[in-house]
Scaffold this active site. Structure first.
Site, PDB file in Angstrom:
ATOM      1  N   SER A  80       0.834  -1.204   0.000  1.00 56.58           N
ATOM      2  CA  SER A  80       0.000   0.000   0.000  1.00 56.58           C
ATOM      3  C   SER A  80       0.870   1.256   0.000  1.00 56.58           C
ATOM      4  O   SER A  80       0.491   2.272  -0.596  1.00 56.58           O
ATOM      5  CB  SER A  80      -0.943  -0.003   1.200  1.00 56.58           C
ATOM      6  OG  SER A  80      -0.194  -0.113   2.397  1.00 56.58           O
ATOM      7  N   ASP A 128       8.624  -3.168  -4.991  1.00 59.90           N
ATOM      8  CA  ASP A 128       7.228  -2.755  -4.848  1.00 59.90           C
ATOM      9  C   ASP A 128       6.917  -1.552  -5.726  1.00 59.90           C
ATOM     10  O   ASP A 128       5.877  -1.486  -6.395  1.00 59.90           O
ATOM     11  CB  ASP A 128       6.918  -2.420  -3.385  1.00 59.90           C
ATOM     12  CG  ASP A 128       7.292  -3.556  -2.445  1.00 59.90           C
ATOM     13  OD1 ASP A 128       7.479  -4.681  -2.936  1.00 59.90           O
ATOM     14  OD2 ASP A 128       7.398  -3.310  -1.234  1.00 59.90           O
TER      15      ASP A 128
END
Ligand code: GLA
Length: 395
Positions: free
Chosen positions: A139, A184
């Protein structure tokens, strides 16, 4: 600029909320996804290989430029209201703490752009996201990437997606203070729909490998154990340090420079048993990424399962970053008919993934719920993951 553009009432929810918060419509809305890593764990900070894909869940940032150099941040999830910062005053030595800690991701992104000498400026931002937080699904990378894309497009800054990811990682390392690798941010910025992203984290060379579970009758389940992890915790930094020390002892720049066929011989030269285990994980994991990549390219999706479970065993026993909930998710899914499963992300909590036949979903989900209940763990949250698009402007 703020207050100068008047558009018809926006349909997008994030844009609508922006208008409510700031009293005028945004110039645009940008989105960046969370990610699941199919294989290649704890290899990115060793210059190795990873194979993540983007989730359909994403973070949206509605944004408009401001002429006065102020950065105003608002999140749909934080009741305390708008946080106002001065763009030129952003300082990695004083990252936001406590309830405002979340602002470190977008503010850090703006700081990283400016610090790279790029002409970013003030902005109003409103953030909304359906990427689960603390679930090992990136996230934070989604928030950094969506913010970075919004700012670069608004200010006409020509950056490649890889360059944007590099700056997003810098925001996280230097501003937020989390010592993560590049995986990521690259996954969020560069992944494409229906593909896994084969990434060389040293050269940032990318290969988009078709990964279409549905047409093979397969499904990838993501099992969020609801055990929250925190990469700022010492364990991640310790793993990095021990890989660095092992590479140094072996006289190589990074563990990526140790080829798989030379592993056994290199292990014989290491005296520290912990370093030996860490090295064995990283080198065998790079090899698994190569093999899973080949199998995907050949359309032999089911055969990747065994390598996924092998990867989990290596993370559990050699790298020691699993936890009882992740181990239970993996053993339960495999026993209930998965082709293979593994923890995904940094570990110590977060999510596992399981490759299953579409028809097996009810049985695997039921078995997971039952096993977690018996073990006295909180019920896991299970969802199916489809390889989805990377970051982009959505309006
Ligand atoms: C976290 C980090 C990544 C990577 C993984 C482990 O997700 O952010 O950079 O190191 O852990 O593979």
């Amino acid at each position: 600029m703020s207050g100068t553009t008047r558009e018809p009432r926006p349909a997008n929810r994030t844009a609508r909320e922006f208008e409510k918060v700031y009293g005028y419509p945004p110039e645009g809305v940008w989105a960046a996804p969370g990610r699941v890593n199919l294989i290649g764990e704890h290899t990115d900070y060793n210059d190795g290989f990873v194979l993540p894909f983007a989730l359909p869940q994403r973070t949206e940032v509605a944004a408009a430029r401001r002429a006065d150099g102020m950065l105003r941040l608002h999140s749909a999830y934080v009741p305390s209201g708008v946080v106002t910062l001065e763009v030129t005053g952003l300082d990695p030595a004083h990252p936001p703490q406590g309830a405002d800690r979340w602002t470190g991701y977008p503010a850090g992104m703006v700081w990283a752009l400016l610090d790279a000498g790029l002409p970013a400026g003030g902005a109003d931002l409103h953030i909304r996201s359906d990427v689960p937080t603390g679930a090992g699904l990136s996230s934070s990378a989604a928030l950094e990437t969506a913010t970075g894309l919004a700012l670069t497009e608004l200010y006409g800054i020509p950056l490649t997606r890889s360059a944007l990811a590099v700056l997003a990682r810098r925001a996280e390392n230097a501003y937020v203070g989390v010592p993560c690798g590049i995986m990521d941010q690259m996954a969020s910025a560069c992944a494409t729909e229906g593909h896994a992203l084969h990434l060389d984290t040293r050269t940032l060379e990318q290969r988009h490998i078709p990964f279409d579970c549905a047409s093979a009758g397969l499904r990838l389940l993501v099992v969020d154990t609801r055990v929250t992890h925190d990469l700022a915790d010492g364990a991640y930094a310790q793993r990095r340090a021990s890989c660095r020390a092992a590479a140094e002892s072996l006289g190589i720049p990074t563990l990526r420079d140790l080829p798989y066929p030379e592993l056994e011989q290199a292990l014989g030269r290491l005296t520290d048993p912990v370093q030996r285990r860490r090295v064995r994980h990283v080198v065998t994991e790079n090899e698994r990424v190569a093999r899973v990549g080949e199998l995907l390219s050949a359309g032999r999706l089911r055969e990747t399962g065994r390598l996924l479970t092998e990867g989990h065993t290596s993370l559990r026993d050699d790298y020691e970053v699993s936890c009882p909930e992740l181990d239970l998710a993996v053993s339960t899914a495999d026993a209930a008919g998965a082709y293979g499963s593994r923890m995904t992300g940094g570990g110590f909590g977060g999510s596992a993934l399981a490759l299953i036949d579409v028809d097996a979903e009810p049985e695997v989900t039921r078995a997971l719920a039952e096993a977690f209940r018996r073990a006295g763990f909180a019920p896991p949250h299970v969802m199916a993951a489809e390889p989805s698009a990377g970051a982009g402007r959505i309006r």
